[in-house]
Enzyme design. Structure first.
Site, mmCIF file in Angstrom:
data_model
loop_
_atom_site.group_PDB
_atom_site.id
_atom_site.type_symbol
_atom_site.label_atom_id
_atom_site.label_comp_id
_atom_site.label_asym_id
_atom_site.label_seq_id
_atom_site.Cartn_x
_atom_site.Cartn_y
_atom_site.Cartn_z
ATOM 1 N N ASP A 299 0.868 -1.169 0.000
ATOM 2 C CA ASP A 299 0.000 0.000 0.000
ATOM 3 C C ASP A 299 0.911 1.226 0.000
ATOM 4 O O ASP A 299 1.623 1.483 0.986
ATOM 5 C CB ASP A 299 -0.900 0.019 1.233
ATOM 6 C CG ASP A 299 -1.945 -1.078 1.202
ATOM 7 O OD1 ASP A 299 -2.476 -1.363 0.116
ATOM 8 O OD2 ASP A 299 -2.247 -1.652 2.268
ATOM 9 N N ASP B 219 -13.516 -3.213 -1.550
ATOM 10 C CA ASP B 219 -13.340 -2.891 -0.132
ATOM 11 C C ASP B 219 -14.702 -2.997 0.538
ATOM 12 O O ASP B 219 -15.636 -2.258 0.178
ATOM 13 C CB ASP B 219 -12.786 -1.471 0.036
ATOM 14 C CG ASP B 219 -11.427 -1.298 -0.617
ATOM 15 O OD1 ASP B 219 -10.701 -2.302 -0.752
ATOM 16 O OD2 ASP B 219 -11.083 -0.158 -0.998
#
Length: 251
Positions: A11, A130
């Site tokens: 990330d 998500d």
């Protein structure tokens, strides 16, 4: 039998790999190029690179960092963040990506999935979702987990599959970074409505969590960040333990 894949996740924010809990409280971890090289040498099966603020900041993905990462790995590389139109596929593929992950851009324009699949093949299009439980259903979140779309996750996955997505990455926001195990109820519900290969993300804390994960059908890969970044679980050790449990992996 198809070998299960172990996938570290980078990330990236402002050129650095970061990690938090439940998509919040992000902390600096390391340089993405250094980590990419390390995981390539450690025997990771693939690598995922997310520019996690590209969508929220309404900009394109940082291609200079991506090129540097791609130059260090010789395993499949999935890239996401700021993928809003078909031209963005072209841009990241030219930088060394093998697969393109769509999320917020596809929520705004679901045809992006179809257009990407028609031009580059379904195997290139990864639908990253998500998901967080809201009340009695699972909702899809956008912009790096910042925005509740109100879209019911299972219905969105069905739509994504029908439009041509070739793989799912399921990011459980409820278990992200908690290290108490993958979100098995969510994953099981998805396996019951989709035939796509599933990459499970969010919650890995130890080897046993991966063993439990791979008992579910259609779960082809386990993705993790914290436990790999901080050396709590080493990929060669994880693969050996999975092999000991009669789970097919590339050792």
């Amino acid at each position: 039998m198809i070998s299960k894949r172990i996938i570290p996740c980078l990330d990236v924010r402002d050129g650095r790999v970061v990690k938090g809990v439940n998509f919040a409280g992000l902390r600096d971890v390391n340089d993405p190029v250094t980590l990419a090289k390390f995981y390539n040498e450690q025997g990771a099966d693939e690598l995922v690179f997310y520019d996690i603020t590209a969508s929220a900041e309404q900009r394109g993905l940082f291609t200079d960092i991506l090129k540097a990462v791609a130059s260090e790995v010789f395993i499949p590389l999935t890239v996401g963040g700021g993928i809003n139109e078909v031209q963005d596929f072209e841009r990241v593929l030219n930088c060394g990506a093998d697969k393109v992950s769509v999320n917020s851009g596809a929520i705004r324009n679901p045809r992006l999935i179809e257009e990407g699949a028609k031009r580059y093949g379904s195997q290139c299009v990864v639908l990253s979702v998500d998901i967080r439980r809201v009340g009695d259903q699972w909702n899809v979140f956008a912009k790096g987990g910042r925005e509740d779309t109100g879209i019911e996750a299972l219905e969105w996955i069905r739509q994504g599959e029908s439009l041509g997505a070739g793989e799912l990455v399921i990011n459980s926001m409820d278990t992200d970074g908690v290290k108490q195990g993958f979100d098995l109820p969510l994953l099981k519900a998805i396996t019951e409505i989709s035939s796509l290969p599933i990459v499970a993300s969010g919650g890995a804390g130890n080897v046993a969590d991966f063993v439990e994960l791979f008992q579910l059908p259609n779960i082809e890969a386990g993705l993790a960040a914290s436990i790999f970044h901080y050396g709590e679980v080493k990929i060669p050790d994880l693969k050996q333990e999975l092999a000991n449990e009669q789970i097919a992996v590339r050792v």
